[in-house]
Design a protein around this motif. Structure first.
Motif, PDB file in Angstrom:
ATOM      1  N   ALA A 168       0.843  -1.210   0.000  1.00 22.56           N
ATOM      2  CA  ALA A 168       0.000   0.000   0.000  1.00 22.56           C
ATOM      3  C   ALA A 168       0.872   1.252   0.000  1.00 22.56           C
ATOM      4  N   ALA A 169       1.927   1.204   0.803  1.00 19.49           N
ATOM      5  CA  ALA A 169       2.852   2.337   0.858  1.00 19.49           C
ATOM      6  C   ALA A 169       3.534   2.525  -0.481  1.00 19.49           C
ATOM      7  N   ASN A 170       3.974   1.394  -1.070  1.00 20.94           N
ATOM      8  CA  ASN A 170       4.617   1.441  -2.375  1.00 20.94           C
ATOM      9  C   ASN A 170       3.710   2.104  -3.415  1.00 20.94           C
ATOM     10  N   LEU A 171       2.461   1.697  -3.374  1.00 23.57           N
ATOM     11  CA  LEU A 171       1.494   2.255  -4.337  1.00 23.57           C
ATOM     12  C   LEU A 171       1.407   3.769  -4.193  1.00 23.57           C
ATOM     13  N   ASN A 172       1.406   4.234  -2.973  1.00 24.39           N
ATOM     14  CA  ASN A 172       1.382   5.674  -2.739  1.00 24.39           C
ATOM     15  C   ASN A 172       2.630   6.351  -3.315  1.00 24.39           C
ATOM     16  N   PHE A 173       3.794   5.766  -3.017  1.00 24.09           N
ATOM     17  CA  PHE A 173       5.024   6.329  -3.561  1.00 24.09           C
ATOM     18  C   PHE A 173       4.958   6.435  -5.077  1.00 24.09           C
ATOM     19  N   VAL A 174       4.588   5.325  -5.684  1.00 21.22           N
ATOM     20  CA  VAL A 174       4.579   5.287  -7.159  1.00 21.22           C
ATOM     21  C   VAL A 174       3.536   6.289  -7.728  1.00 21.22           C
ATOM     22  N   ALA A 175       2.367   6.350  -7.073  1.00 20.60           N
ATOM     23  CA  ALA A 175       1.314   7.255  -7.536  1.00 20.60           C
ATOM     24  C   ALA A 175       1.772   8.711  -7.455  1.00 20.60           C
ATOM     25  N   PHE A 176       2.338   9.024  -6.267  1.00 22.07           N
ATOM     26  CA  PHE A 176       2.798  10.405  -6.147  1.00 22.07           C
ATOM     27  C   PHE A 176       3.912  10.702  -7.123  1.00 22.07           C
ATOM     28  N   ALA A 177       4.777   9.709  -7.359  1.00 22.66           N
ATOM     29  CA  ALA A 177       5.892   9.958  -8.278  1.00 22.66           C
ATOM     30  C   ALA A 177       5.407  10.119  -9.720  1.00 22.66           C
ATOM     31  N   GLY A 178       4.491   9.236 -10.128  1.00 22.15           N
ATOM     32  CA  GLY A 178       4.031   9.261 -11.514  1.00 22.15           C
ATOM     33  C   GLY A 178       3.118  10.472 -11.798  1.00 22.15           C
ATOM     34  N   LEU A 179       2.302  10.824 -10.895  1.00 21.10           N
ATOM     35  CA  LEU A 179       1.314  11.860 -11.154  1.00 21.10           C
ATOM     36  C   LEU A 179       1.697  13.179 -10.490  1.00 21.10           C
ATOM     37  N   GLY A 180       2.806  13.205  -9.852  1.00 22.76           N
ATOM     38  CA  GLY A 180       3.201  14.435  -9.163  1.00 22.76           C
ATOM     39  C   GLY A 180       4.162  15.249  -9.997  1.00 22.76           C
ATOM     40  N   ASN A 181       5.320  15.574  -9.496  1.00 24.40           N
ATOM     41  CA  ASN A 181       6.248  16.457 -10.154  1.00 24.40           C
ATOM     42  C   ASN A 181       7.125  15.763 -11.170  1.00 24.40           C
ATOM     43  N   GLY A 182       6.933  14.476 -11.468  1.00 30.12           N
ATOM     44  CA  GLY A 182       7.627  13.803 -12.540  1.00 30.12           C
ATOM     45  C   GLY A 182       9.028  13.372 -12.151  1.00 30.12           C
ATOM     46  N   ASP A 183       9.380  13.485 -11.032  1.00 35.14           N
ATOM     47  CA  ASP A 183      10.734  13.068 -10.612  1.00 35.14           C
ATOM     48  C   ASP A 183      10.681  11.583 -10.260  1.00 35.14           C
ATOM     49  N   ALA A 184      11.813  10.805 -10.348  1.00 33.30           N
ATOM     50  CA  ALA A 184      11.796   9.351 -10.226  1.00 33.30           C
ATOM     51  C   ALA A 184      12.049   8.876  -8.808  1.00 33.30           C
ATOM     52  N   GLY A 185      12.157   9.876  -7.894  1.00 34.76           N
ATOM     53  CA  GLY A 185      12.482   9.495  -6.480  1.00 34.76           C
ATOM     54  C   GLY A 185      11.490   8.506  -5.916  1.00 34.76           C
ATOM     55  N   GLN A 195       9.719   6.173  -7.410  1.00 39.12           N
ATOM     56  CA  GLN A 195       9.943   4.817  -7.897  1.00 39.12           C
ATOM     57  C   GLN A 195      11.127   4.166  -7.202  1.00 39.12           C
ATOM     58  N   VAL A 196      12.174   4.998  -7.051  1.00 41.74           N
ATOM     59  CA  VAL A 196      13.403   4.463  -6.416  1.00 41.74           C
ATOM     60  C   VAL A 196      13.078   3.938  -5.020  1.00 41.74           C
ATOM     61  N   VAL A 197      12.346   4.797  -4.270  1.00 45.36           N
ATOM     62  CA  VAL A 197      11.982   4.382  -2.890  1.00 45.36           C
ATOM     63  C   VAL A 197      11.169   3.085  -2.932  1.00 45.36           C
ATOM     64  N   ALA A 198      10.241   2.997  -3.971  1.00 47.17           N
ATOM     65  CA  ALA A 198       9.412   1.799  -4.083  1.00 47.17           C
ATOM     66  C   ALA A 198      10.268   0.572  -4.285  1.00 47.17           C
ATOM     67  N   LEU A 199      11.284   0.703  -5.142  1.00 48.06           N
ATOM     68  CA  LEU A 199      12.186  -0.430  -5.379  1.00 48.06           C
ATOM     69  C   LEU A 199      12.909  -0.820  -4.086  1.00 48.06           C
ATOM     70  N   PHE A 200      13.361   0.219  -3.350  1.00 46.80           N
ATOM     71  CA  PHE A 200      13.994  -0.044  -2.051  1.00 46.80           C
ATOM     72  C   PHE A 200      13.105  -0.852  -1.121  1.00 46.80           C
ATOM     73  N   VAL A 201      11.852  -0.383  -1.117  1.00 48.64           N
ATOM     74  CA  VAL A 201      10.893  -1.038  -0.213  1.00 48.64           C
ATOM     75  C   VAL A 201      10.705  -2.498  -0.614  1.00 48.64           C
ATOM     76  N   ILE A 202      10.636  -2.742  -1.932  1.00 46.37           N
ATOM     77  CA  ILE A 202      10.463  -4.128  -2.392  1.00 46.37           C
ATOM     78  C   ILE A 202      11.642  -4.981  -1.965  1.00 46.37           C
ATOM     79  N   ALA A 203      12.857  -4.398  -2.142  1.00 44.16           N
ATOM     80  CA  ALA A 203      14.058  -5.144  -1.735  1.00 44.16           C
ATOM     81  C   ALA A 203      14.042  -5.414  -0.231  1.00 44.16           C
ATOM     82  N   LEU A 204      13.666  -4.358   0.548  1.00 43.58           N
ATOM     83  CA  LEU A 204      13.594  -4.508   2.004  1.00 43.58           C
ATOM     84  C   LEU A 204      12.578  -5.579   2.394  1.00 43.58           C
ATOM     85  N   ALA A 205      11.412  -5.529   1.632  1.00 47.17           N
ATOM     86  CA  ALA A 205      10.353  -6.492   1.958  1.00 47.17           C
ATOM     87  C   ALA A 205      10.832  -7.909   1.726  1.00 47.17           C
ATOM     88  N   ALA A 206      11.618  -8.086   0.619  1.00 49.37           N
ATOM     89  CA  ALA A 206      12.124  -9.430   0.329  1.00 49.37           C
ATOM     90  C   ALA A 206      13.030  -9.886   1.466  1.00 49.37           C
TER      91      ALA A 206
END
Lengths: 721, 107
Positions: free
Chosen positions: B47-64, B66-77
């Motif tokens: 759910a948190a990841n989805l928020n990060f990605v949503a804000f990143a994609g629909l917000g100011n266009g910066d990739a930060g 997505q990066v955090v989302a990838l981090f979270v996925i790695a951490l989750a693993a």
């Protein structure tokens, strides 16, 4: 100072006489069982007999010495016994043995008869294998040790040690068959009755000691100690003191609560003698003592121990001589016992019981002798009685063994031809005890009766005492011949099987012959002047009794008392006695010769009431039980009740009260004090329990709370906006 | 009008993420099974990841984002690895993975 009056010769060997039997006792007592199993019985009885034999030899040496030194006392001093070094005028008692001429007579009787009876016992006890052959001989030796200590003891205290010792041995040997309850009880009875006498003895010699070194205030009765010398309590010391006129007068003036102390001492010591020597009122133990093995009855309960009382009074003649009152008591009690016991002997059916009552009766004669002041006659009767009564008892023992332990007249009869040695020696002894002229008993008993008649030393006329003894003598002859006729004459009443096995043992018959012949000839040592003798026995003992003899009065010696107190009177009395003996023998012959009379027939003949009274021994045992034993038992039960309910009750009550208060205190503590403490604890605990739920470690719960809280906060924040 | 309906905006993402978060919390709070609880954690992380990605994609266009989302996925693993290892250890010790039964604290 006072000892100077009596010469003492120090010798080294007297201690051997008590020591050898003591050694024998220790060997047999400790090792006897092993010796008997490993080496056989001969070791056990050889040890015992050997010990007594050595004592006998030493006694002979002593006797010879005493003959050689008439006025001296032989003394062997071992060591200080009771002493307070450094303190002046205090009790000083040596452990020492002494022998004067009186002692030497006793020594010969005790060791001589003792030795013979030890030999006899090897035959009598031969078939004994349940109660311990070694035990018997160990106790017999212990008895010899105690008896010789009694006889040889230099002081009253050492005599008392022997006195207690023989009582112990008597108890041990009466209860020899200890698994038989009745026999064990007989031993206990002897011991308890003797203790009553011993109490009198202890009080007597304590009083003697106190009166030697102090006085009692005439008015207040308080005792004042004022010793001027160290009392030693030796007989020769007291004798010498009494010979000293100054001391004697002071001593005789001493009174306790108005009674002359010398009379009190005499009577109290005589109480001891009535216990040990079975006189009225303490004779009741002796008939029961027949429960012991027959050699024991012969040695202890006829020849030696029971004569200790007579010996003690003769030993203390220097006290008794100064108290006619005490001597009257001794003579009258002796006379009454002589007559009384003789009547009981008339209807007894157990041969040993007849002899037991006969012994009590004969001891009565000895007390008449010493009581009227005829000390040497009393001692001579002691000696002749030891011979003939030992013969009678051992003869009875021979019958009992020969007839397989039958001793009631109903099972005996007709043994004359079957047991020849036993019969003849028994007959000799019967002649002696009856006083048939020429036999041992004739000389001694006649002398006693004459002296009793002749005495002027008692508070009552002498003929009263004489009459008691005279009638008793008639009964004595009658019951003895009844015993002989019922046992040895008539048809045998035992079953055939027993009669086939009747036997005599040579170990027993040889002893019987020695003693039987002594019963016949033993009296010739003291033939009185009136019978043409020189009365050697009296002369032999004269050095012992000469000082008190001055105080003893006989009418014939004072002159001018008429025919009856001259030589003619003595012959008249002798004639009367002989007539009585003849009549009694004739009556016994008429009634019992070759005819067996059952107790029922006797009851018919003599009258049922009288027979029942005498047959049941005047119900004295029953009376003692009713008036002494039972009240005592009731008293002890009352004491027990008092102890249980009052003493224990008080203790238990105190305990209960303490417990109650403790309980109350505990309750207060538990409810209030502990309550407060527990309340705070409970409060803390309850609070903790509630709070604990917040920290249960259930993360899921935390999450729920967290989410709920967050939701609430969000909603509140939203609403407030 | 249809265009307006089909237009997927930021709020849609956020709504889905919020639903996911709540479902995750619910799973986390109610599951007795330790694996189920872990699944709840995964849902919350996603759910948190989805928020990060949503804000990143629909917000100011910066990739930060997505990066955090990838981090979270790695951490989750990584977290799953550790968590599953713990669950395995619990199972070895208690022969169960019911978390109520494993609790040793007093009520």
């Amino acid at each position: 100072m006072h000892e100077a009056a009596i010469k003492t010769i120090h010798v080294s060997y007297l201690w051997l006489m008590p020591a050898m039997p003591l050694l024998g006792f220790l060997i047999n007592g400790i090792l006897g069982k092993k010796l008997e199993q490993k080496l056989g019985r001969w070791v056990v009885h050889s040890t015992a007999i050997g010990a007594v034999a050595v004592s006998f030899v030493v006694a002979c040496i002593t006797f010879a010495s005493n003959i050689a030194h008439p006025h001296a006392v032989l003394v062997t001093r071992l060591w200080d016994w009771i002493a307070f070094p450094g303190a002046a005028h205090t009790l000083h008692v040596d452990l020492a043995f002494a022998s004067d001429r009186l002692t030497s007579v006793m020594l010969m009787v005790v060791t001589g008869v003792g030795l013979l009876i030890h030999i006899f016992s090897t035959g009598y006890m031969a078939s004994e294998d349940h109660y311990g052959y070694w035990r018997f001989f160990a106790f017999m030796n212990l008895f010899m040790f105690a008896m010789l200590t009694l006889v040889l003891g230099d002081s009253i205290l050492l005599m008392f040690v022997g006195w207690e010792g023989v009582g112990l041995c008597s108890y041990l040997l009466i209860g020899y068959y200890y698994q038989d309850r009745e026999k064990a009880a007989a031993g206990m009875k002897a011991f308890v009755v003797n203790r009553i006498g011993d109490f009198g003895f202890i009080v007597g010699f304590s009083l003697l000691l106190w009166s030697l070194v102090g006085t009692w205030d005439q008015v207040s009765g308080l005792y004042h100690y004022q010793a001027a010398f160290s009392p030693t309590l030796t007989f020769r010391n007291i004798d010498a003191l009494m010979a000293d006129a100054t001391f004697r007068n002071a001593f005789l003036a001493k009174h306790v609560l108005g009674v002359p102390v010398v009379t009190l001492i005499g009577i109290l010591l005589f109480v001891g003698a009535t216990g040990k020597s079975a006189q009225i009122p303490l004779y009741v133990w002796l008939p029961d003592a027949m429960a012991g093995p027959t050699p024991v009855s012969a040695l202890i309960h006829a020849a030696t121990m029971v004569t200790a009382g007579v010996y003690m009074i003769a030993r203390l003649n220097f006290i008794y001589a100064y108290s006619p009152a005490a001597m009257t008591v001794v003579a009258v009690v002796g006379g009454l016992t002589a007559l009384y016991a003789a009547t009981i002997g008339l209807f007894q059916t157990d041969i040993k019981k007849v002899l037991a009552y006969s012994t009590i009766s004969q001891l009565g004669y000895m007390f008449i002798g010493v009581g009227v002041g005829a000390f040497s006659a009393g001692i001579m009767h002691l000696m002749t009685h030891a011979f003939f009564k030992a013969t009678l008892f051992l003869g009875a023992g021979s019958v009992i063994i020969g007839m397989h332990h039958r001793q009631d007249m109903k099972d005996l009869g007709g043994l004359k031809g079957l047991m020849k040695s036993t019969f003849w020696t028994f007959l000799f002894a019967t002649f002696a005890i009856s006083g048939i002229p020429g036999t041992a008993g004739f000389f001694s008993k006649d002398e006693i009766l004459w002296k009793a008649f002749d005495t002027n030393n008692l508070l009552i006329p002498g003929w009263i005492v004489w009459l008691l003894g005279f009638i008793g003598a008639g009964f004595t002859v009658f019951y003895m011949f009844r015993l002989v006729f019922q046992t040895f004459y008539g048809e045998p009443r035992a079953d055939e099987h027993t009669l086939e096995h009747v036997h005599e043992d040579w170990r027993m018959t040889s002893v019987l012959w020695v003693l039987g012949i002594l019963s016949l000839i033993g009296g010739y040592v003291g033939v009185s002047k009136s019978l043409g003798g020189s009365n050697r026995f009296e002369h032999y003992l004269e050095p012992v009794f000469e000082r008190s003899a001055a105080q003893i009065h006989f009418l014939s010696e004072e002159g001018g008392h008429g025919f009856m107190h001259s030589m003619g009177g003595e012959y008249t009395l002798m004639g009367l006695t002989l007539l009585l003996i003849a009549v009694a023998i004739w009556l016994a012959w008429k009634i019992y010769y070759n005819k067996y009379r059952t107790p029922e027939q006797e009851a018919e003949m003599y009258g049922k009431g009288l027979h029942r009274l005498v047959f049941n021994k005047y119900y004295i045992d029953e009376i003692y039980f009713k008036f002494v034993v039972n009240p005592l038992l009731a008293f002890t039960r009352a004491c027990k009740w008092f102890d249980h309910w009052v003493v224990d009750g008080a203790v238990n009550g105190a305990a209960w009260l303490t417990k109650f208060f403790a309980w109350l205190d505990g309750g207060i503590d538990a409810v209030f004090v502990d309550g407060l403490v527990n309340l705070s604890a409970h409060a803390t605990l309850g609070l903790g329990r509630q709070f604990r739920k917040l920290q249960a470690g259930r993360i899921q719960q935390y999450i729920v709370v967290l989410a709920t809280g967050l939701s609430i906060l969000v909603i509140v924040a939203f609403l407030l906006k | 009008m249809m265009g307006a309906i089909l237009h997927i905006g930021l709020y849609h993402y956020l709504a889905v993420a919020a639903v996911l978060l709540v479902l995750g919390l619910y799973t986390l709070a109610t599951r007795r099974n330790a694996i189920g609880v872990l699944l709840g954690v995964e849902l919350i992380l996603n759910a948190a990841n989805l928020n990060f990605v949503a804000f990143a994609g629909l917000g100011n266009g910066d990739a930060g984002g997505q990066v955090v989302a990838l981090f979270v996925i790695a951490l989750a693993a990584a977290e799953s690895v550790v968590a599953l290892a713990i669950v395995l250890a619990i199972f070895n010790k208690y022969r169960t993975i019911e978390i109520d039964k494993v609790s040793r604290m007093k009520e």
